[in-house]
Motif scaffolding. Structure first.
Motif, PDB file in Angstrom:
ATOM      1  N   ARG A  51       1.614   7.085  -0.689  1.00  0.00           N
ATOM      2  CA  ARG A  51       1.433   5.888   0.147  1.00  0.00           C
ATOM      3  C   ARG A  51       1.501   6.270   1.629  1.00  0.00           C
ATOM      4  NH1 ARG A  51      -1.049   1.723   1.557  1.00  0.00           N
ATOM      5  NH2 ARG A  51       0.163   0.027   2.416  1.00  0.00           N
ATOM      6  N   ASN A  52       2.436   7.126   1.996  1.00  0.00           N
ATOM      7  CA  ASN A  52       2.541   7.580   3.387  1.00  0.00           C
ATOM      8  C   ASN A  52       1.279   8.323   3.826  1.00  0.00           C
ATOM      9  OD1 ASN A  52       5.064   6.466   3.696  1.00  0.00           O
ATOM     10  ND2 ASN A  52       6.155   8.404   3.444  1.00  0.00           N
ATOM     11  N   ASP A  53       0.753   9.176   2.950  1.00  0.00           N
ATOM     12  CA  ASP A  53      -0.474   9.905   3.272  1.00  0.00           C
ATOM     13  C   ASP A  53      -1.633   8.942   3.498  1.00  0.00           C
ATOM     14  OD1 ASP A  53       0.932  12.261   3.041  1.00  0.00           O
ATOM     15  OD2 ASP A  53       0.181  12.730   1.021  1.00  0.00           O
ATOM     16  N   GLN A  54      -1.709   7.909   2.670  1.00  0.00           N
ATOM     17  CA  GLN A  54      -2.767   6.910   2.814  1.00  0.00           C
ATOM     18  C   GLN A  54      -2.625   6.167   4.145  1.00  0.00           C
ATOM     19  OE1 GLN A  54      -2.713   3.863  -0.167  1.00  0.00           O
ATOM     20  NE2 GLN A  54      -4.694   3.053   0.406  1.00  0.00           N
ATOM     21  N   LEU A  55      -1.388   5.792   4.485  1.00  0.00           N
ATOM     22  CA  LEU A  55      -1.156   5.088   5.744  1.00  0.00           C
ATOM     23  C   LEU A  55      -1.460   5.978   6.950  1.00  0.00           C
ATOM     24  CD1 LEU A  55       2.100   3.117   4.896  1.00  0.00           C
ATOM     25  CD2 LEU A  55      -0.195   2.189   5.197  1.00  0.00           C
ATOM     26  N   VAL A  56      -1.092   7.245   6.873  1.00  0.00           N
ATOM     27  CA  VAL A  56      -1.387   8.180   7.961  1.00  0.00           C
ATOM     28  C   VAL A  56      -2.893   8.303   8.148  1.00  0.00           C
ATOM     29  CG1 VAL A  56      -1.308  10.632   8.610  1.00  0.00           C
ATOM     30  CG2 VAL A  56       0.753   9.480   7.833  1.00  0.00           C
ATOM     31  N   SER A  57      -3.620   8.340   7.048  1.00  0.00           N
ATOM     32  CA  SER A  57      -5.081   8.425   7.125  1.00  0.00           C
ATOM     33  C   SER A  57      -5.670   7.171   7.772  1.00  0.00           C
ATOM     34  CB  SER A  57      -5.649   8.607   5.716  1.00  0.00           C
ATOM     35  OG  SER A  57      -7.048   8.580   5.743  1.00  0.00           O
ATOM     36  N   GLU A  58      -5.167   6.006   7.375  1.00  0.00           N
ATOM     37  CA  GLU A  58      -5.662   4.762   7.957  1.00  0.00           C
ATOM     38  C   GLU A  58      -5.335   4.682   9.444  1.00  0.00           C
ATOM     39  OE1 GLU A  58      -4.332   1.352   5.746  1.00  0.00           O
ATOM     40  OE2 GLU A  58      -5.142   2.131   3.867  1.00  0.00           O
ATOM     41  N   VAL A  59      -4.123   5.072   9.833  1.00  0.00           N
ATOM     42  CA  VAL A  59      -3.735   5.057  11.245  1.00  0.00           C
ATOM     43  C   VAL A  59      -4.611   6.025  12.027  1.00  0.00           C
ATOM     44  CG1 VAL A  59      -1.890   5.703  12.858  1.00  0.00           C
ATOM     45  CG2 VAL A  59      -1.380   4.272  10.877  1.00  0.00           C
ATOM     46  N   SER A  60      -4.862   7.189  11.469  1.00  0.00           N
ATOM     47  CA  SER A  60      -5.707   8.180  12.134  1.00  0.00           C
ATOM     48  C   SER A  60      -7.111   7.628  12.347  1.00  0.00           C
ATOM     49  CB  SER A  60      -5.754   9.458  11.300  1.00  0.00           C
ATOM     50  OG  SER A  60      -6.664  10.370  11.834  1.00  0.00           O
ATOM     51  N   ASP A  61      -7.665   6.974  11.331  1.00  0.00           N
ATOM     52  CA  ASP A  61      -8.991   6.383  11.457  1.00  0.00           C
ATOM     53  C   ASP A  61      -9.014   5.309  12.539  1.00  0.00           C
ATOM     54  OD1 ASP A  61     -10.076   7.999   9.536  1.00  0.00           O
ATOM     55  OD2 ASP A  61      -9.980   6.515   7.917  1.00  0.00           O
ATOM     56  N   LEU A  62      -7.978   4.488  12.583  1.00  0.00           N
ATOM     57  CA  LEU A  62      -7.925   3.437  13.597  1.00  0.00           C
ATOM     58  C   LEU A  62      -7.749   4.016  14.997  1.00  0.00           C
ATOM     59  CD1 LEU A  62      -5.779   0.760  11.759  1.00  0.00           C
ATOM     60  CD2 LEU A  62      -8.204   0.610  12.328  1.00  0.00           C
ATOM     61  N   GLN A  63      -7.016   5.108  15.106  1.00  0.00           N
ATOM     62  CA  GLN A  63      -6.809   5.724  16.416  1.00  0.00           C
ATOM     63  C   GLN A  63      -8.066   6.424  16.913  1.00  0.00           C
ATOM     64  OE1 GLN A  63      -3.375   8.177  15.718  1.00  0.00           O
ATOM     65  NE2 GLN A  63      -1.937   6.608  16.417  1.00  0.00           N
ATOM     66  N   GLU A  64      -8.878   6.922  16.009  1.00  0.00           N
ATOM     67  CA  GLU A  64     -10.071   7.661  16.404  1.00  0.00           C
ATOM     68  C   GLU A  64     -11.158   6.741  16.936  1.00  0.00           C
ATOM     69  OE1 GLU A  64     -11.314  10.102  13.151  1.00  0.00           O
ATOM     70  OE2 GLU A  64      -9.551  11.373  13.280  1.00  0.00           O
ATOM     71  N   GLY A  65     -11.097   5.497  16.621  1.00  0.00           N
ATOM     72  CA  GLY A  65     -12.110   4.591  17.142  1.00  0.00           C
ATOM     73  C   GLY A  65     -12.427   3.493  16.157  1.00  0.00           C
ATOM     74  N   LEU A  66     -13.620   3.003  16.278  1.00  0.00           N
ATOM     75  CA  LEU A  66     -14.031   1.873  15.464  1.00  0.00           C
ATOM     76  C   LEU A  66     -14.734   2.301  14.174  1.00  0.00           C
ATOM     77  CD1 LEU A  66     -15.350  -0.415  18.337  1.00  0.00           C
ATOM     78  CD2 LEU A  66     -13.145  -0.506  17.172  1.00  0.00           C
ATOM     79  N   GLY A  67     -14.624   3.560  13.837  1.00  0.00           N
ATOM     80  CA  GLY A  67     -15.304   4.065  12.636  1.00  0.00           C
ATOM     81  C   GLY A  67     -14.907   3.323  11.379  1.00  0.00           C
ATOM     82  N   MET A  68     -13.622   3.082  11.220  1.00  0.00           N
ATOM     83  CA  MET A  68     -13.160   2.385  10.017  1.00  0.00           C
ATOM     84  C   MET A  68     -13.597   0.920  10.037  1.00  0.00           C
ATOM     85  SD  MET A  68      -9.355   2.305   8.458  1.00  0.00           S
ATOM     86  CE  MET A  68      -9.067   1.786   6.794  1.00  0.00           C
ATOM     87  N   VAL A  69     -13.530   0.300  11.219  1.00  0.00           N
ATOM     88  CA  VAL A  69     -13.953  -1.092  11.332  1.00  0.00           C
ATOM     89  C   VAL A  69     -15.438  -1.211  11.014  1.00  0.00           C
ATOM     90  CG1 VAL A  69     -14.186  -3.025  12.943  1.00  0.00           C
ATOM     91  CG2 VAL A  69     -12.141  -1.597  12.999  1.00  0.00           C
ATOM     92  N   GLU A  70     -16.219  -0.272  11.537  1.00  0.00           N
ATOM     93  CA  GLU A  70     -17.659  -0.287  11.271  1.00  0.00           C
ATOM     94  C   GLU A  70     -17.946  -0.095   9.787  1.00  0.00           C
ATOM     95  OE1 GLU A  70     -21.584   2.398  12.267  1.00  0.00           O
ATOM     96  OE2 GLU A  70     -19.942   2.363  13.720  1.00  0.00           O
ATOM     97  N   GLU A  71     -17.216   0.820   9.167  1.00  0.00           N
ATOM     98  CA  GLU A  71     -17.414   1.072   7.739  1.00  0.00           C
ATOM     99  C   GLU A  71     -17.097  -0.179   6.917  1.00  0.00           C
ATOM    100  OE1 GLU A  71     -15.489   3.827   4.218  1.00  0.00           O
ATOM    101  OE2 GLU A  71     -15.323   4.503   6.301  1.00  0.00           O
ATOM    102  N   LEU A  72     -15.982  -0.839   7.237  1.00  0.00           N
ATOM    103  CA  LEU A  72     -15.632  -2.064   6.530  1.00  0.00           C
ATOM    104  C   LEU A  72     -16.670  -3.152   6.766  1.00  0.00           C
ATOM    105  CD1 LEU A  72     -11.771  -2.201   7.090  1.00  0.00           C
ATOM    106  CD2 LEU A  72     -12.970  -1.784   4.938  1.00  0.00           C
ATOM    107  N   ALA A  73     -17.161  -3.276   8.004  1.00  0.00           N
ATOM    108  CA  ALA A  73     -18.175  -4.281   8.308  1.00  0.00           C
ATOM    109  C   ALA A  73     -19.458  -4.003   7.544  1.00  0.00           C
ATOM    110  CB  ALA A  73     -18.442  -4.319   9.811  1.00  0.00           C
ATOM    111  N   ARG A  74     -19.824  -2.747   7.408  1.00  0.00           N
ATOM    112  CA  ARG A  74     -21.028  -2.397   6.651  1.00  0.00           C
ATOM    113  C   ARG A  74     -20.866  -2.732   5.167  1.00  0.00           C
ATOM    114  NH1 ARG A  74     -24.919   0.927   8.629  1.00  0.00           N
ATOM    115  NH2 ARG A  74     -24.659   1.661  10.761  1.00  0.00           N
ATOM    116  N   GLN A  75     -19.689  -2.415   4.622  1.00  0.00           N
ATOM    117  CA  GLN A  75     -19.483  -2.633   3.194  1.00  0.00           C
ATOM    118  C   GLN A  75     -19.312  -4.107   2.853  1.00  0.00           C
ATOM    119  OE1 GLN A  75     -16.117  -0.261   2.111  1.00  0.00           O
ATOM    120  NE2 GLN A  75     -17.221   1.669   2.232  1.00  0.00           N
TER     121      GLN A  75
END
Length: 94
Positions: A51-75
């Motif tokens: 669970r910690n690894d998953q959260l670290v990955s999500e935080v990293s994605d959010l810190q890197e930019g809007l990549g995760m937001v864009e991916e969610l919006a696309r899906q």
């Protein structure tokens, strides 16, 4: 007299050692119980680490930019960028 004393002493020591093995701090049942607790805790630690690894990955994605937001919006919302063409393929009934 001394010949009787030695076997009695050895038997008494054997009884003491046996008592420690079965009822003392490091007794067999206590060690088995601690091993079970350790296995349960290791499983909980493994789950928490995943669970910690998953959260670290999500935080990293959010810190890197809007990549995760864009991916969610696309899906989830079907977002397309300018100059992109959205193609949807429908499966036919067979």
């Amino acid at each position: 007299m001394a010949r009787r004393f030695i076997p009695v002493l050895l038997i008494a020591l054997l009884v003491i050692v046996h008592a420690q093995i079965w009822f003392g701090r490091g007794s067999v049942p206590r060690v088995a119980s601690l091993k079970q607790q350790l296995a349960t805790q290791e499983l909980a630690n493994r789950d928490a680490q995943l669970r910690n690894d998953q959260l670290v990955s999500e935080v990293s994605d959010l810190q890197e930019g809007l990549g995760m937001v864009e991916e969610l919006a696309r899906q989830e919302l079907g977002m397309v960028k300018p100059n992109e063409i959205f193609v949807q393929i429908a499966k036919g009934k067979n």
